[in-house]
Design a protein around this motif. Sequence first.
Motif, mmCIF file in Angstrom:
data_model
loop_
_atom_site.group_PDB
_atom_site.id
_atom_site.type_symbol
_atom_site.label_atom_id
_atom_site.label_comp_id
_atom_site.label_asym_id
_atom_site.label_seq_id
_atom_site.Cartn_x
_atom_site.Cartn_y
_atom_site.Cartn_z
ATOM 1 N N SER A 56 34.072 78.381 58.362
ATOM 2 C CA SER A 56 35.242 78.590 57.510
ATOM 3 C C SER A 56 35.283 77.513 56.432
ATOM 4 O O SER A 56 34.539 76.526 56.482
ATOM 5 C CB SER A 56 36.517 78.519 58.354
ATOM 6 O OG SER A 56 36.689 77.192 58.833
ATOM 7 N N GLU A 57 36.179 77.672 55.471
ATOM 8 C CA GLU A 57 36.352 76.640 54.442
ATOM 9 C C GLU A 57 36.792 75.326 55.084
ATOM 10 O O GLU A 57 36.311 74.260 54.716
ATOM 11 C CB GLU A 57 37.375 77.080 53.390
ATOM 12 C CG GLU A 57 36.793 77.922 52.296
ATOM 13 C CD GLU A 57 35.615 77.275 51.579
ATOM 14 O OE1 GLU A 57 35.724 76.109 51.142
ATOM 15 O OE2 GLU A 57 34.575 77.937 51.447
ATOM 16 N N LYS A 58 37.704 75.417 56.035
ATOM 17 C CA LYS A 58 38.165 74.224 56.744
ATOM 18 C C LYS A 58 36.994 73.541 57.456
ATOM 19 O O LYS A 58 36.859 72.320 57.421
ATOM 20 C CB LYS A 58 39.248 74.614 57.759
ATOM 21 C CG LYS A 58 39.829 73.477 58.537
ATOM 22 C CD LYS A 58 40.915 73.997 59.474
ATOM 23 C CE LYS A 58 41.473 72.904 60.338
ATOM 24 N NZ LYS A 58 42.520 73.403 61.261
ATOM 25 N N GLY A 59 36.144 74.328 58.075
ATOM 26 C CA GLY A 59 34.972 73.798 58.764
ATOM 27 C C GLY A 59 33.991 73.150 57.804
ATOM 28 O O GLY A 59 33.430 72.094 58.088
ATOM 29 N N LYS A 60 33.781 73.769 56.633
ATOM 30 C CA LYS A 60 32.883 73.210 55.624
ATOM 31 C C LYS A 60 33.373 71.846 55.151
ATOM 32 O O LYS A 60 32.597 70.903 55.035
ATOM 33 C CB LYS A 60 32.766 74.146 54.416
ATOM 34 C CG LYS A 60 31.900 75.330 54.622
ATOM 35 C CD LYS A 60 31.883 76.173 53.352
ATOM 36 C CE LYS A 60 31.221 77.507 53.609
ATOM 37 N NZ LYS A 60 31.280 78.380 52.430
ATOM 38 N N ILE A 61 34.661 71.779 54.861
ATOM 39 C CA ILE A 61 35.234 70.519 54.367
ATOM 40 C C ILE A 61 35.072 69.420 55.400
ATOM 41 O O ILE A 61 34.619 68.315 55.083
ATOM 42 C CB ILE A 61 36.717 70.716 53.983
ATOM 43 C CG1 ILE A 61 36.813 71.600 52.746
ATOM 44 C CG2 ILE A 61 37.412 69.371 53.761
ATOM 45 C CD1 ILE A 61 38.203 72.117 52.450
ATOM 46 N N LEU A 62 35.416 69.711 56.643
ATOM 47 C CA LEU A 62 35.304 68.708 57.697
ATOM 48 C C LEU A 62 33.850 68.294 57.902
ATOM 49 O O LEU A 62 33.544 67.102 57.991
ATOM 50 C CB LEU A 62 35.891 69.229 59.005
ATOM 51 C CG LEU A 62 35.839 68.260 60.176
ATOM 52 C CD1 LEU A 62 36.655 67.005 59.879
ATOM 53 C CD2 LEU A 62 36.309 68.920 61.445
ATOM 54 N N LEU A 63 32.973 69.257 57.946
ATOM 55 C CA LEU A 63 31.557 68.959 58.157
ATOM 56 C C LEU A 63 30.991 68.111 57.018
ATOM 57 O O LEU A 63 30.277 67.144 57.259
ATOM 58 C CB LEU A 63 30.759 70.251 58.309
ATOM 59 C CG LEU A 63 29.297 70.097 58.676
ATOM 60 C CD1 LEU A 63 29.131 69.322 59.977
ATOM 61 C CD2 LEU A 63 28.640 71.448 58.789
ATOM 62 N N GLU A 64 31.341 68.467 55.786
ATOM 63 C CA GLU A 64 30.859 67.687 54.646
ATOM 64 C C GLU A 64 31.389 66.257 54.694
ATOM 65 O O GLU A 64 30.666 65.313 54.382
ATOM 66 C CB GLU A 64 31.232 68.384 53.336
ATOM 67 C CG GLU A 64 30.397 69.630 53.110
ATOM 68 C CD GLU A 64 30.892 70.520 51.990
ATOM 69 O OE1 GLU A 64 31.983 70.245 51.423
ATOM 70 O OE2 GLU A 64 30.197 71.499 51.686
ATOM 71 N N GLU A 65 32.664 66.095 55.088
ATOM 72 C CA GLU A 65 33.231 64.748 55.202
ATOM 73 C C GLU A 65 32.521 63.942 56.284
ATOM 74 O O GLU A 65 32.172 62.784 56.080
ATOM 75 C CB GLU A 65 34.728 64.813 55.492
ATOM 76 C CG GLU A 65 35.554 65.278 54.329
ATOM 77 C CD GLU A 65 37.022 65.450 54.666
ATOM 78 O OE1 GLU A 65 37.424 65.185 55.818
ATOM 79 O OE2 GLU A 65 37.782 65.854 53.768
ATOM 80 N N VAL A 66 32.290 64.557 57.420
ATOM 81 C CA VAL A 66 31.623 63.869 58.527
ATOM 82 C C VAL A 66 30.181 63.542 58.156
ATOM 83 O O VAL A 66 29.717 62.425 58.369
ATOM 84 C CB VAL A 66 31.678 64.727 59.818
ATOM 85 C CG1 VAL A 66 30.764 64.162 60.893
ATOM 86 C CG2 VAL A 66 33.108 64.823 60.325
#
Length: 81
Positions: A56-66
């Motif tokens: 999801s978009e939320k998952g992409k954002i979190l993954l990119e941050e991590v």
Amino acid sequence: MKLYEFGEMNQSRLMSICGLNNVKHKEILDSMVEKEMIERRDESWGSKSIHKYRISEKGKILLEEVLQRYENLFPRDEGEK
């Protein structure tokens, strides 16, 4: 992370790539869907229905941050990219 890398895939392929068991570890996928980290959609396949997953978009954002924080802490050698 595998969905980020490979895109949408069915449950069996995703679990196989991650080295997980469909029966024992399905609750992980259910939890990630509930937390809106990944999205699930059902696709008709004859008389059956298969689950397809994508990040999801939320998952992409979190993954990119991590991943970015990890890269900052432990940068790869130029030869590894």
